[in-house]
Design a protein around this motif. Structure first.
Motif, PDB file in Angstrom:
ATOM      1  N   ASP A   1      -6.677 -12.398   9.855  1.00 11.88           N
ATOM      2  CA  ASP A   1      -6.881 -11.078  10.437  1.00 11.88           C
ATOM      3  C   ASP A   1      -8.002 -11.127  11.474  1.00 11.88           C
ATOM      4  O   ASP A   1      -8.711 -12.129  11.621  1.00 11.88           O
ATOM      5  CB  ASP A   1      -7.123 -10.028   9.350  1.00 11.88           C
TER       6      ASP A   1
ATOM      7  N   ALA B   1       3.474  -8.736  13.116  1.00 15.85           N
ATOM      8  CA  ALA B   1       4.144  -9.298  11.944  1.00 15.85           C
ATOM      9  C   ALA B   1       4.523 -10.750  12.157  1.00 15.85           C
ATOM     10  O   ALA B   1       4.493 -11.558  11.214  1.00 15.85           O
ATOM     11  CB  ALA B   1       5.392  -8.474  11.615  1.00 15.85           C
TER      12      ALA B   1
ATOM     13  N   ARG C   1      -3.357  -6.559  10.608  1.00 16.03           N
ATOM     14  CA  ARG C   1      -2.909  -7.354   9.467  1.00 16.03           C
ATOM     15  C   ARG C   1      -3.619  -6.986   8.172  1.00 16.03           C
ATOM     16  O   ARG C   1      -3.225  -7.446   7.111  1.00 16.03           O
ATOM     17  CB  ARG C   1      -3.143  -8.847   9.759  1.00 16.03           C
TER      18      ARG C   1
ATOM     19  N   VAL D   1       3.328  -4.607   8.347  1.00 15.11           N
ATOM     20  CA  VAL D   1       1.926  -4.674   8.743  1.00 15.11           C
ATOM     21  C   VAL D   1       1.261  -3.347   8.402  1.00 15.11           C
ATOM     22  O   VAL D   1       1.878  -2.478   7.780  1.00 15.11           O
ATOM     23  CB  VAL D   1       1.770  -5.024  10.240  1.00 15.11           C
TER      24      VAL D   1
ATOM     25  N   ASP E   1      -0.232 -10.932   1.859  1.00 14.40           N
ATOM     26  CA  ASP E   1      -0.151 -12.221   2.546  1.00 14.40           C
ATOM     27  C   ASP E   1       1.269 -12.786   2.609  1.00 14.40           C
ATOM     28  O   ASP E   1       1.481 -13.996   2.581  1.00 14.40           O
ATOM     29  CB  ASP E   1      -1.075 -13.265   1.870  1.00 14.40           C
ATOM     30  N   GLN E   2       2.259 -11.910   2.702  1.00 13.53           N
ATOM     31  CA  GLN E   2       3.629 -12.356   2.913  1.00 13.53           C
ATOM     32  C   GLN E   2       3.974 -12.213   4.401  1.00 13.53           C
ATOM     33  O   GLN E   2       3.654 -11.206   5.031  1.00 13.53           O
ATOM     34  CB  GLN E   2       4.600 -11.553   2.060  1.00 13.53           C
ATOM     35  N   HIS E   3       4.632 -13.236   4.946  1.00 14.61           N
ATOM     36  CA  HIS E   3       4.950 -13.257   6.369  1.00 14.61           C
ATOM     37  C   HIS E   3       6.422 -13.580   6.557  1.00 14.61           C
ATOM     38  O   HIS E   3       7.015 -14.292   5.747  1.00 14.61           O
ATOM     39  CB  HIS E   3       4.115 -14.327   7.096  1.00 14.61           C
TER      40      HIS E   3
ATOM     41  N   GLY F   1       2.936 -12.959  13.994  1.00 11.78           N
ATOM     42  CA  GLY F   1       1.803 -13.834  14.263  1.00 11.78           C
ATOM     43  C   GLY F   1       1.495 -14.023  15.726  1.00 11.78           C
ATOM     44  O   GLY F   1       0.745 -14.931  16.096  1.00 11.78           O
TER      45      GLY F   1
ATOM     46  N   TRP G   1      11.640  -9.872  10.361  1.00 15.54           N
ATOM     47  CA  TRP G   1      12.163 -10.120   9.016  1.00 15.54           C
ATOM     48  C   TRP G   1      13.676 -10.268   9.017  1.00 15.54           C
ATOM     49  O   TRP G   1      14.247 -10.894   8.119  1.00 15.54           O
ATOM     50  CB  TRP G   1      11.759  -8.981   8.075  1.00 15.54           C
TER      51      TRP G   1
ATOM     52  N   HIS H   1      -2.210 -16.315  11.264  1.00  9.93           N
ATOM     53  CA  HIS H   1      -2.054 -15.436  10.100  1.00  9.93           C
ATOM     54  C   HIS H   1      -3.384 -14.875   9.604  1.00  9.93           C
ATOM     55  O   HIS H   1      -3.417 -14.128   8.636  1.00  9.93           O
ATOM     56  CB  HIS H   1      -1.339 -16.174   8.966  1.00  9.93           C
TER      57      HIS H   1
END
Length: 468
Positions: free
Chosen positions: A9, A164, A220, A189, A463-465, A166, A146, A7
């Motif tokens: 960058d 997205a 990212r 992203v 920082d949402q994954h 990772g 997602w 995660h």
């Protein structure tokens, strides 16, 4: 540590490697492990690059020996499967090119390697890079991390899904009408389509119509886009459109001597836009204004006079069909959705083609007038959030639209060649990312990156994954 690495960058990974806090082997291994764990559900990665770990070991040894290192030394990257990669399958999303292995790298791939980056894998795309979804007869469909029932967009949907999820920190994408920015918006992203010709198309297929194809990074963070842009941009002596000299600021850009002027819109002739998408653009405009930026709601008469999507379609049909006929001749049974659709479309008349050319000239003049008054245009990336697979049409504000209407807000900047960036700034009511698009005048990449960097600090969704 592995979770942190997948995660982080590319800028942070490069610093960790350079300072010896982590090795390139550890970073590459973490992403390979993530591919093993995640890709079976997404199908974003279609080919692993043989020797990635060997290259990473060599990078660690070079660093230990005190050698000069590039800005991306030891950092893994991925490339859309339309980029030639020496010794690594490049199949272009079609059985017609199954098993194809190039002898040389595309210019963009070679430049990433010279900066020290390690080619990790190739990512999925629609057949020949042509469509708003990522699916083909050879390597199949890519899912959105997602929501697996939704598309990650196209044509760089494999790249966007990989980043997205990772599986990659940084990637190379291409954009004909939406393909760098739309997939990034669909998966949350960031991506950047610089001014047409800033990054050479050499070693990328297809190249027709050359006037509309762009190359750009996906990442990212905004600082990663700036870093990659600095690595990728500049003439290569082979692409006749890549003529702008390397006399630009490749960083995040500094604020101009006077206050930055930003205009925003959600319609102005571009057709209906989802209410949540429109609200996200307004929220980004409000955030900039609260941060001290001059922000105005605007309209652009040129967009209301000439529909960019209609102009693009007329030019596209005339210029692409001959190239498709040539490559699919004798392989008609291996054609997928879009090439079959295109083959059945009537040719553009010469009169309509000339009128479309003149329409593009009027658009360029209209944007030149707009950017004489404003530094930046803020608008939606896509007209709806990420949609379900096999979209045929959709309804927005009571109007039923053809699937390709999702690109009505991106295609203007392919026909004019302006630099445009996609970044997440919101979330739909059903949990999907929503992005905004930042556009500036020709060759003003530093302005785009400056405003995007500011927006990134103001974003409510940093920082949402996806929970994979």
């Amino acid at each position: 540590m592995t979770t942190d690495l997948i995660h982080s960058d590319a800028t942070e990974l490069a610093e960790l490697i350079r300072t010896g806090k982590v090795s390139s082997v550890e970073v590459v291994k973490a992403h390979l492990d993530r591919i093993d764990a995640t890709n079976p559900r997404l199908n974003a990665i279609v080919t692993l690059a043989d020797g990635a770990l060997k290259t990473a070991r060599a990078a660690d040894e070079e660093l230990a020996a005190g050698g000069d290192v590039g800005p991306l030394h030891g950092v893994p990257f991925t490339a859309k499967d339309s980029y030639d990669t020496a010794g690594v399958l490049t199949q272009r999303g079609s059985p017609i090119f199954a098993g194809r292995v190039p002898d040389t790298d595309a210019t963009a791939v070679a430049r990433m390697k010279r900066a020290g980056a390690v080619l990790l894998a190739k990512t999925n795309l629609p057949e020949f890079s042509y469509w708003i979804e990522t699916d083909n007869l050879l390597t199949g469909r890519t899912n959105n991390p997602w929501d697996l029932d939704r598309s990650p967009g196209g044509s760089s949907g494999g790249e966007s899904a990989a980043i997205a999820a990772g599986m990659s920190p940084l990637g190379l994408a291409t954009d004909l009408s939406i393909s760098v920015r739309g997939p990034a918006a669909d998966t949350g992203v960031v991506s950047f389509k610089p001014t047409h010709g800033r990054i050479p198309m050499t070693g990328i297929w297809p190249r027709a119509p050359r006037r509309n194809w762009h190359v750009g990074p996906m990442a990212r963070s905004i600082r990663d886009l700036a870093l990659a842009y600095g690595v990728l941009a500049g003439p290569d002596g082979a692409d006749g459109f890549a003529t702008a000299p390397r006399d630009f600021d490749a960083g995040l850009g500094a604020s101009p001597d006077r206050p930055v002027r930003v205009g925003w819109l959600v319609d102005s002739g571009l057709g209906p836009t989802d209410a949540e998408v429109a609200a996200t653009v307004r929220a980004a405009a409000d955030a900039l204004q609260a941060a001290g930026v001059r922000v105005d709601a605007v309209s652009i008469p040129a967009l209301e006079r000439d529909n960019p999507l209609e102009l693009w379609t007329k030019l596209h049909l005339m210029e692409v069909k001959p190239a498709f006929r040539k490559v699919t001749a004798g392989h008609e049974d291996q054609m997928f959705t879009y090439s079959t659709f295109l083959a059945g479309m009537p040719d553009t008349s010469v009169e309509d083609y000339v009128e479309a050319e003149q329409g593009v000239e009027r658009l360029r003049d209209g944007f030149a007038e707009y950017f004489h008054q404003y530094d930046v245009l803020l608008l939606p990336v896509t007209t709806i959030p990420a949609h379900e697979h096999q979209l045929g049409q959709f309804t927005v504000d009571g109007r039923t639209m053809d699937a390709f209407h999702v690109s009505s807000t991106t295609v203007p900047f392919n026909v004019t060649g302006h630099p445009a960036l996609s970044m997440r700034f919101g979330t739909s009511s059903d949990g999907m990312p929503i992005a905004v698009q930042v556009v500036a005048t020709w060759h003003a990449e530093s302005t785009v990156l400056h405003i995007a960097s500011l927006l990134e600090t103001l974003s409510p969704v940093r920082d949402q994954h996806p929970a994979l």
